[in-house]
Design an enzyme around this catalytic site. Structure first.
Site, PDB file in Angstrom:
ATOM      1  N   SER A   1     -45.359   0.636 -16.056  1.00 51.07           N
ATOM      2  CA  SER A   1     -45.855   1.430 -17.185  1.00 51.07           C
ATOM      3  C   SER A   1     -46.232   0.539 -18.351  1.00 51.07           C
ATOM      4  O   SER A   1     -47.246   0.737 -18.990  1.00 51.07           O
ATOM      5  CB  SER A   1     -44.868   2.526 -17.587  1.00 51.07           C
ATOM      6  OG  SER A   1     -43.833   2.037 -18.365  1.00 51.07           O
TER       7      SER A   1
ATOM      8  N   ASN B   1     -38.620   5.686  -8.393  1.00 48.89           N
ATOM      9  CA  ASN B   1     -37.594   4.771  -8.906  1.00 48.89           C
ATOM     10  C   ASN B   1     -37.687   4.545 -10.413  1.00 48.89           C
ATOM     11  O   ASN B   1     -36.711   4.132 -11.041  1.00 48.89           O
ATOM     12  CB  ASN B   1     -37.751   3.432  -8.157  1.00 48.89           C
ATOM     13  CG  ASN B   1     -36.909   2.326  -8.736  1.00 48.89           C
ATOM     14  OD1 ASN B   1     -35.689   2.318  -8.560  1.00 48.89           O
ATOM     15  ND2 ASN B   1     -37.534   1.387  -9.449  1.00 48.89           N
TER      16      ASN B   1
ATOM     17  N   SER C   1     -28.348   7.925  -9.790  1.00 49.64           N
ATOM     18  CA  SER C   1     -27.362   7.020 -10.394  1.00 49.64           C
ATOM     19  C   SER C   1     -25.961   7.581 -10.184  1.00 49.64           C
ATOM     20  O   SER C   1     -25.785   8.793 -10.077  1.00 49.64           O
ATOM     21  CB  SER C   1     -27.610   6.904 -11.903  1.00 49.64           C
ATOM     22  OG  SER C   1     -26.561   6.170 -12.519  1.00 49.64           O
TER      23      SER C   1
ATOM     24  N   TYR D   1     -28.954  10.587 -20.048  1.00 50.33           N
ATOM     25  CA  TYR D   1     -29.125   9.880 -18.772  1.00 50.33           C
ATOM     26  C   TYR D   1     -28.273  10.543 -17.677  1.00 50.33           C
ATOM     27  O   TYR D   1     -28.757  10.795 -16.569  1.00 50.33           O
ATOM     28  CB  TYR D   1     -28.720   8.419 -18.974  1.00 50.33           C
ATOM     29  CG  TYR D   1     -29.006   7.505 -17.802  1.00 50.33           C
ATOM     30  CD1 TYR D   1     -30.309   7.113 -17.507  1.00 50.33           C
ATOM     31  CD2 TYR D   1     -27.975   7.000 -17.017  1.00 50.33           C
ATOM     32  CE1 TYR D   1     -30.571   6.244 -16.447  1.00 50.33           C
ATOM     33  CE2 TYR D   1     -28.221   6.142 -15.966  1.00 50.33           C
ATOM     34  CZ  TYR D   1     -29.525   5.762 -15.677  1.00 50.33           C
ATOM     35  OH  TYR D   1     -29.774   4.909 -14.630  1.00 50.33           O
TER      36      TYR D   1
ATOM     37  N   LYS E   1     -29.929  12.254 -14.362  1.00 53.69           N
ATOM     38  CA  LYS E   1     -29.657  11.723 -13.022  1.00 53.69           C
ATOM     39  C   LYS E   1     -28.927  12.748 -12.149  1.00 53.69           C
ATOM     40  O   LYS E   1     -29.148  12.792 -10.936  1.00 53.69           O
ATOM     41  CB  LYS E   1     -28.877  10.412 -13.119  1.00 53.69           C
ATOM     42  CG  LYS E   1     -29.686   9.264 -13.732  1.00 53.69           C
ATOM     43  CD  LYS E   1     -30.910   8.903 -12.890  1.00 53.69           C
ATOM     44  CE  LYS E   1     -31.590   7.636 -13.363  1.00 53.69           C
ATOM     45  NZ  LYS E   1     -32.769   7.267 -12.554  1.00 53.69           N
TER      46      LYS E   1
ATOM     47  N   ILE F   1     -25.730  -2.140 -11.637  1.00 58.26           N
ATOM     48  CA  ILE F   1     -26.520  -3.134 -10.919  1.00 58.26           C
ATOM     49  C   ILE F   1     -27.156  -4.056 -11.954  1.00 58.26           C
ATOM     50  O   ILE F   1     -27.733  -3.593 -12.944  1.00 58.26           O
ATOM     51  CB  ILE F   1     -27.634  -2.464 -10.063  1.00 58.26           C
ATOM     52  CG1 ILE F   1     -27.062  -1.327  -9.182  1.00 58.26           C
ATOM     53  CG2 ILE F   1     -28.343  -3.516  -9.210  1.00 58.26           C
ATOM     54  CD1 ILE F   1     -26.083  -1.737  -8.115  1.00 58.26           C
TER      55      ILE F   1
HETATM   56  P1  NDP Z   1     -36.074  -1.982 -14.302  1.00 56.43           P
HETATM   57  O1  NDP Z   1     -36.276  -2.148 -15.764  1.00 56.43           O
HETATM   58  O2  NDP Z   1     -36.389  -3.113 -13.407  1.00 56.43           O
HETATM   59  O3  NDP Z   1     -36.900  -0.723 -13.803  1.00 56.43           O
HETATM   60  C1  NDP Z   1     -37.276   0.347 -14.580  1.00 56.43           C
HETATM   61  C2  NDP Z   1     -38.721   0.634 -14.220  1.00 56.43           C
HETATM   62  O4  NDP Z   1     -39.102   1.917 -14.699  1.00 56.43           O
HETATM   63  C3  NDP Z   1     -39.691  -0.391 -14.826  1.00 56.43           C
HETATM   64  O5  NDP Z   1     -40.585  -0.828 -13.832  1.00 56.43           O
HETATM   65  C4  NDP Z   1     -40.432   0.427 -15.895  1.00 56.43           C
HETATM   66  O6  NDP Z   1     -41.794   0.025 -16.047  1.00 56.43           O
HETATM   67  C5  NDP Z   1     -40.386   1.802 -15.277  1.00 56.43           C
HETATM   68  N1  NDP Z   1     -40.587   2.847 -16.252  1.00 56.43           N
HETATM   69  C6  NDP Z   1     -39.894   3.119 -17.382  1.00 56.43           C
HETATM   70  N2  NDP Z   1     -40.412   4.186 -18.021  1.00 56.43           N
HETATM   71  C7  NDP Z   1     -41.474   4.608 -17.265  1.00 56.43           C
HETATM   72  C8  NDP Z   1     -42.429   5.651 -17.376  1.00 56.43           C
HETATM   73  N3  NDP Z   1     -42.430   6.521 -18.391  1.00 56.43           N
HETATM   74  N4  NDP Z   1     -43.375   5.755 -16.403  1.00 56.43           N
HETATM   75  C9  NDP Z   1     -43.410   4.901 -15.371  1.00 56.43           C
HETATM   76  N5  NDP Z   1     -42.550   3.878 -15.216  1.00 56.43           N
HETATM   77  C10 NDP Z   1     -41.597   3.751 -16.156  1.00 56.43           C
HETATM   78  O7  NDP Z   1     -34.554  -1.504 -14.119  1.00 56.43           O
HETATM   79  P2  NDP Z   1     -33.742  -0.950 -12.874  1.00 56.43           P
HETATM   80  O8  NDP Z   1     -34.184  -1.586 -11.617  1.00 56.43           O
HETATM   81  O9  NDP Z   1     -32.325  -1.054 -13.255  1.00 56.43           O
HETATM   82  O10 NDP Z   1     -34.103   0.605 -12.834  1.00 56.43           O
HETATM   83  C11 NDP Z   1     -34.683   1.246 -11.719  1.00 56.43           C
HETATM   84  C12 NDP Z   1     -34.052   2.608 -11.538  1.00 56.43           C
HETATM   85  O11 NDP Z   1     -32.676   2.441 -11.197  1.00 56.43           O
HETATM   86  C13 NDP Z   1     -34.087   3.507 -12.768  1.00 56.43           C
HETATM   87  O12 NDP Z   1     -34.400   4.824 -12.379  1.00 56.43           O
HETATM   88  C14 NDP Z   1     -32.664   3.422 -13.281  1.00 56.43           C
HETATM   89  O13 NDP Z   1     -32.300   4.552 -14.033  1.00 56.43           O
HETATM   90  C15 NDP Z   1     -31.904   3.343 -11.977  1.00 56.43           C
HETATM   91  N6  NDP Z   1     -30.532   2.865 -12.052  1.00 56.43           N
HETATM   92  C16 NDP Z   1     -30.247   1.630 -12.558  1.00 56.43           C
HETATM   93  C17 NDP Z   1     -28.933   1.188 -12.602  1.00 56.43           C
HETATM   94  C18 NDP Z   1     -28.564  -0.159 -13.106  1.00 56.43           C
HETATM   95  O14 NDP Z   1     -27.363  -0.423 -13.270  1.00 56.43           O
HETATM   96  N7  NDP Z   1     -29.488  -1.045 -13.352  1.00 56.43           N
HETATM   97  C19 NDP Z   1     -27.839   2.042 -12.138  1.00 56.43           C
HETATM   98  C20 NDP Z   1     -28.260   3.301 -11.620  1.00 56.43           C
HETATM   99  C21 NDP Z   1     -29.555   3.684 -11.582  1.00 56.43           C
HETATM  100  P3  NDP Z   1     -42.255  -0.991 -17.233  1.00 56.43           P
HETATM  101  O15 NDP Z   1     -41.168  -1.996 -17.373  1.00 56.43           O
HETATM  102  O16 NDP Z   1     -43.538  -1.535 -16.713  1.00 56.43           O
HETATM  103  O17 NDP Z   1     -42.439  -0.183 -18.463  1.00 56.43           O
END
Ligand code: NDP
Length: 266
Positions: free
Chosen positions: A53, A107, A159, A174, A178, A206
């Site tokens: 995004s 995701n 999550s 959040y 979730k 994570i």
């Molecule tokens: P990242 O920051 O790597 O991933 C988040 C992604 O979501 C990014 O690619 C970001 O894109 C994208 N994003 C955010 N807002 C939007 C939007 N409005 N439209 C489209 N894309 C969007 O972190 P994670 O890998 O940790 O997160 C991935 C998923 O895992 C999420 O759903 C998160 O809630 C979930 N999660 C994470 C945990 C953790 O401990 N890390 C635990 C449990 C769940 P960009 O950066 O280009 O804006």
């Protein structure tokens, strides 16, 4: 039935994603769940569409790495999941470029710290709009294609916060979003029973960078409450994404795989 009973008994055949096209939203991070799911699917032979995004550079880097390492077709698309038109555009563009979509990993997600009283209405809306409505918009955009095609696998990154209310940090928006995602997987599994499977994965803590804005002392406190004593790595989840996307899971729908180092078992 959503997926035919597999013809092969070989696990290698069942986990193979050769000839499949998988869309993964939110795969612009260098060490997030999105890029790891993409690595897993590409390693098993799938062509991949990833989305970003705001971090175009991150997505481009991930495309380069995936193409070089696995040799399958990979392309990045800009998509704001909080905007239904953007999700529809994504599906249309991927269908134009790849011809079909076999799996979709919803995701993309956003988080915010602070309870309902401390955070603004805008903060609440942003998290719920991205994590809950954004997931629904992705389902609504790709669902008609799955229905027409007669098969598909939709996987939602939920999550552990959808199972338990995180404490001591307060993340009500959040947690609620979730929890909705986990129940969306169950509801859609019923709704789409004739043509697609829908499942969730619920990660615990994570180390992906998503929580980097939280101070180290607080993060250490969180990790001390994990029975396995450490945060997980996104690569420790990629096999679960491949399992749910592939024909290895043809009788799995409405499920939620919790991967949290035992956090929710305490
Ligand atoms: P990242 O920051 O790597 O991933 C988040 C992604 O979501 C990014 O690619 C970001 O894109 C994208 N994003 C955010 N807002 C939007 C939007 N409005 N439209 C489209 N894309 C969007 O972190 P994670 O890998 O940790 O997160 C991935 C998923 O895992 C999420 O759903 C998160 O809630 C979930 N999660 C994470 C945990 C953790 O401990 N890390 C635990 C449990 C769940 P960009 O950066 O280009 O804006």
């Amino acid at each position: 039935m959503p997926q035919p009973i597999p013809k092969s008994d070989s696990l290698i055949d069942l986990f193979s994603l050769k000839g499949k096209v998988i869309v993964i939203t939110g795969a612009s991070g260098p060490r997030g769940m999105g890029i790891e799911a993409a690595r897993g699917c590409a390693e098993m032979g799938a062509d991949i569409a990833i989305t970003y995004s705001s971090r175009k550079e991150g997505a481009d880097k991930n495309v380069e790495e995936l193409t070089k390492t696995y040799g399958t077709k990979v392309k990045a698309y800009k998509c704001d999941v909080a905007d239904f038109a953007s999700c529809e555009q994504l599906v249309n563009d991927v269908l134009k470029d790849f011809g079909h979509i076999d799996g979709f990993i919803a995701n993309a997600g956003a988080t915010a710290d602070g309870g309902i009283l401390e955070s603004s209405k805008e903060e609440w809306d942003r998290v719920v709009q991205t994590d809950l409505n954004g997931t629904a918009y992705c389902a609504k955009a790709v669902g008609p294609h799955f229905k027409k095609q007669g098969h598909g696998s939709f996987v939602i990154t939920a999550s552990m916060s959808g199972h338990i209310a995180n404490f001591p940090q307060e993340q009500t928006s959040y947690n609620v979003a979730k929890a909705g995602c986990i129940h969306m997987a169950r509801s859609l599994a019923n709704e789409w029973r004739d043509f697609a499977r829908v499942n969730a994965i619920s990660p615990g803590y994570i180390d992906t960078g998503l929580s980097d804005f939280i101070d180290q002392k607080t993060q250490d406190l969180w990790y001390s409450m994990v029975p396995m004593g450490r945060p997980g790595l996104a690569k420790e989840l990629k096999a679960a994404y491949v399992y749910l996307i592939s024909d290895a899971s043809t009788y799995t729908t409405g499920a939620d795989i919790v991967i949290d180092g035992g956090y929710t078992c305490r």
